[in-house]
Design an enzyme around this catalytic site. Structure first.
Site, PDB file in Angstrom:
ATOM      1  N   TYR A 161     -38.549 -58.393 -43.443  1.00 38.56           N
ATOM      2  CA  TYR A 161     -37.079 -57.898 -43.305  1.00 38.56           C
ATOM      3  C   TYR A 161     -36.221 -58.834 -43.580  1.00 38.56           C
ATOM      4  CZ  TYR A 161     -34.267 -54.292 -41.314  1.00 38.56           C
ATOM      5  OH  TYR A 161     -33.294 -53.504 -40.978  1.00 38.56           O
ATOM      6  N   LYS A 168     -28.783 -56.937 -38.853  1.00 39.61           N
ATOM      7  CA  LYS A 168     -29.082 -55.986 -37.922  1.00 39.61           C
ATOM      8  C   LYS A 168     -28.869 -56.804 -36.580  1.00 39.61           C
ATOM      9  CE  LYS A 168     -30.204 -52.349 -39.965  1.00 39.61           C
ATOM     10  NZ  LYS A 168     -29.159 -51.177 -40.371  1.00 39.61           N
TER      11      LYS A 168
END
Length: 270
Positions: A161, A168
């Site tokens: 990720y 995020k």
């Protein structure tokens, strides 16, 4: 009578029929919402591919408007919210479903991301929510709600990720601060942290197939979630049924976020 009868709002971030934003929009339409939309600007106005993709989905449901928006442009953001005010006056919800990182910076390790790639990823994935909140603040009715989309990679290290995890994390922090600032006016700001869903954005994440396998094997429910489940949960947070919820990051991931070790049967032979 639907939960959103008489409710008006805008959705930013539908790319195609696989977008989580579209799954949410379908639930909003089903409950009677009136909605305006944005799309990624088209390089060639004579061949509006991005606009056509969005219109094909939303026009049959009576979309109030569909206009381009580059979230790195203050002028285009101003235009979106001016159009929103002209069309609706006041609104009841804003859905922010926007994230991006340059592929070269996203697919490599965090320590190799470029300065410019980092800045662009944060600007599009995080600052865009803040910029929209500032413009929406005066348009939202009391009881109105803003919602954005996150992922567990913002709370924990998820291999593959990478840079988007940092984005995020910052996005979820922004949700808390915006919720605190909007709260005295009776307006709410929340996020949904969804499990992996097959979207165009997800395809840019390394080893996405392994993520699906991990959720199916390790989550308490022994399965992954569906886009429809994310849509329903998001619709709930935008609705009056969630009037006492703000600053929340709601996990819709079959319980994966609460697991600290593999289940005892994870490695049993099937």
């Amino acid at each position: 009578m639907g939960l959103f009868e008489g409710k008006k709002g805008i959705v930013l971030g539908i790319a195609n029929d696989h977008s989580i934003a579209w799954a949410i929009t379908q639930q909003l339409f089903a409950e009677g919402a009136e909605i305006g939309f944005t799309h990624l600007p088209d390089k060639d106005p004579a061949r509006p591919k991005n606009e056509n993709k969005v219109r094909k989905l939303v026009d049959p449901h009576g979309a109030k408007f569909v206009i381009p928006c580059d979230v790195t442009s203050d002028e285009q953001l101003d235009t979106v919210f001016e159009k929103t005010e002209q069309e609706f006056g006041k609104i009841d919800f804003v859905l922010h479903s926007i994230a991006f990182a340059p592929p070269a910076d996203l697919t490599g390790p965090v320590y190799r991301c470029s300065r410019d790639g980092f800045k662009l990823a944060m600007e599009i994935s995080v600052y865009s929510l803040i910029a929209m909140a500032g413009r929406a603040q005066g348009l939202l009715n009391e009881g109105g709600s803003m919602l954005t989309l996150s992922y567990l990679g913002g709370e924990r290290v998820i291999p593959g990720y990478n840079l988007m995890g940092l984005c995020k994390s910052a996005l979820e922090s922004a949700v808390g601060y915006l919720a605190s600032e909007f709260g005295p006016e009776g307006k709410r700001v929340n996020a949904v942290s969804a499990g992996p869903v097959k979207t165009v954005s997800a395809s840019g994440v390394g080893d996405i197939k392994k993520m699906f396998q991990l959720y199916e094997t390790f989550s308490p429910m022994r399965r992954n979630i569906t886009a429809e489940e994310v849509g329903k949960s998001s619709m709930f947070l935008l609705s009056d049924y969630a009037s006492g919820i703000t600053g929340e990051v709601l996990h819709v991931d079959a319980g994966y976020h609460c697991v600290a070790a593999p289940p005892l049967d994870a490695f049993d032979e099937k």
